[in-house]
Write an enzyme that holds these catalytic residues in place. Sequence first.
Site, mmCIF file in Angstrom:
data_model
loop_
_atom_site.group_PDB
_atom_site.id
_atom_site.type_symbol
_atom_site.label_atom_id
_atom_site.label_comp_id
_atom_site.label_asym_id
_atom_site.label_seq_id
_atom_site.Cartn_x
_atom_site.Cartn_y
_atom_site.Cartn_z
ATOM 1 N N ASP A 7 -5.014 -2.948 -13.338
ATOM 2 C CA ASP A 7 -6.076 -4.016 -13.173
ATOM 3 C C ASP A 7 -5.740 -4.285 -11.576
ATOM 4 O O ASP A 7 -4.503 -3.772 -11.131
ATOM 5 C CB ASP A 7 -5.975 -5.335 -13.876
ATOM 6 C CG ASP A 7 -6.652 -6.270 -13.456
ATOM 7 O OD1 ASP A 7 -7.629 -6.268 -13.179
ATOM 8 O OD2 ASP A 7 -5.753 -7.408 -13.356
ATOM 9 N N ASP A 9 -6.507 -7.831 -9.550
ATOM 10 C CA ASP A 9 -6.455 -9.317 -9.289
ATOM 11 C C ASP A 9 -5.535 -9.790 -10.161
ATOM 12 O O ASP A 9 -5.587 -9.657 -11.587
ATOM 13 C CB ASP A 9 -7.671 -10.087 -9.311
ATOM 14 C CG ASP A 9 -8.472 -9.407 -8.409
ATOM 15 O OD1 ASP A 9 -8.439 -9.593 -7.155
ATOM 16 O OD2 ASP A 9 -10.041 -9.041 -8.588
ATOM 17 N N ASP A 170 -3.194 -8.271 -16.583
ATOM 18 C CA ASP A 170 -2.511 -9.635 -16.716
ATOM 19 C C ASP A 170 -3.359 -10.473 -17.563
ATOM 20 O O ASP A 170 -2.954 -11.589 -17.645
ATOM 21 C CB ASP A 170 -2.419 -10.104 -15.403
ATOM 22 C CG ASP A 170 -3.764 -10.581 -14.971
ATOM 23 O OD1 ASP A 170 -3.869 -11.686 -14.545
ATOM 24 O OD2 ASP A 170 -4.685 -9.663 -14.739
#
Length: 223
Positions: A7, A9, A170
């Site tokens: 991922d 961001d 995240d």
Amino acid sequence: MNVAIFDLDGTLVDTAPDIIDALNRTLSDLDFSPIDEATGRTFIGSGAKSLVASGLRKSSKVPVTASCLEAAYARFITYYTEASAERSALYPGVSEGLGMLQDIGIAMGVCTNKPHTLSLDVLDAFGLHKYFRAVVGGDVLPERKPAARHLLETAKRINPKFNHAIMIGDSPTDVATAQNAAIPIVAVDYGYTTTPPANLGANAVISDMRELPPVMLAFWKTA
């Protein structure tokens, strides 16, 4: 070949300051109140349009029409394109961790709901693009995370003949994406999720990207 899919961001780069700045410039144009950074961080992860919609709902306190959302989204993209890496920051250990994986021959890619061109801009700004064989933004395919296809297509673009894959993210969206694709996931504990990282349902949790290589190799050793 084994592949690692990241991922962007909240995992590789803390992009929230620039994203929220662009969102608040958009809201200001519409005479809406700004969003504080802590709240804005919780909007990140499902794509830019979803973020703008969340900002409008939070700030305006009235139903958001489709035309208002489209106009606000266009403004947001303009503002964010102008300044996508001014206040963002690379998380500690990311460059070193990616370099370690590159040194042991792990092929890598990025799967993000961020618009593709903006994803490339951010990766280039922080010198990360060189590590990745494929980058698949949220507007490249008909589906995006948490759809399994987004992740699996990224893996195929990294290497069409990949044997095993692992995701690093995240958020609950990242965990759901990996689970939908039947791929293990390692969560970082410093991202944007409001859910405690240990409760995300990831296969492992790390605090620094330099911890990733042995964790990843242990998964593949037992696969």
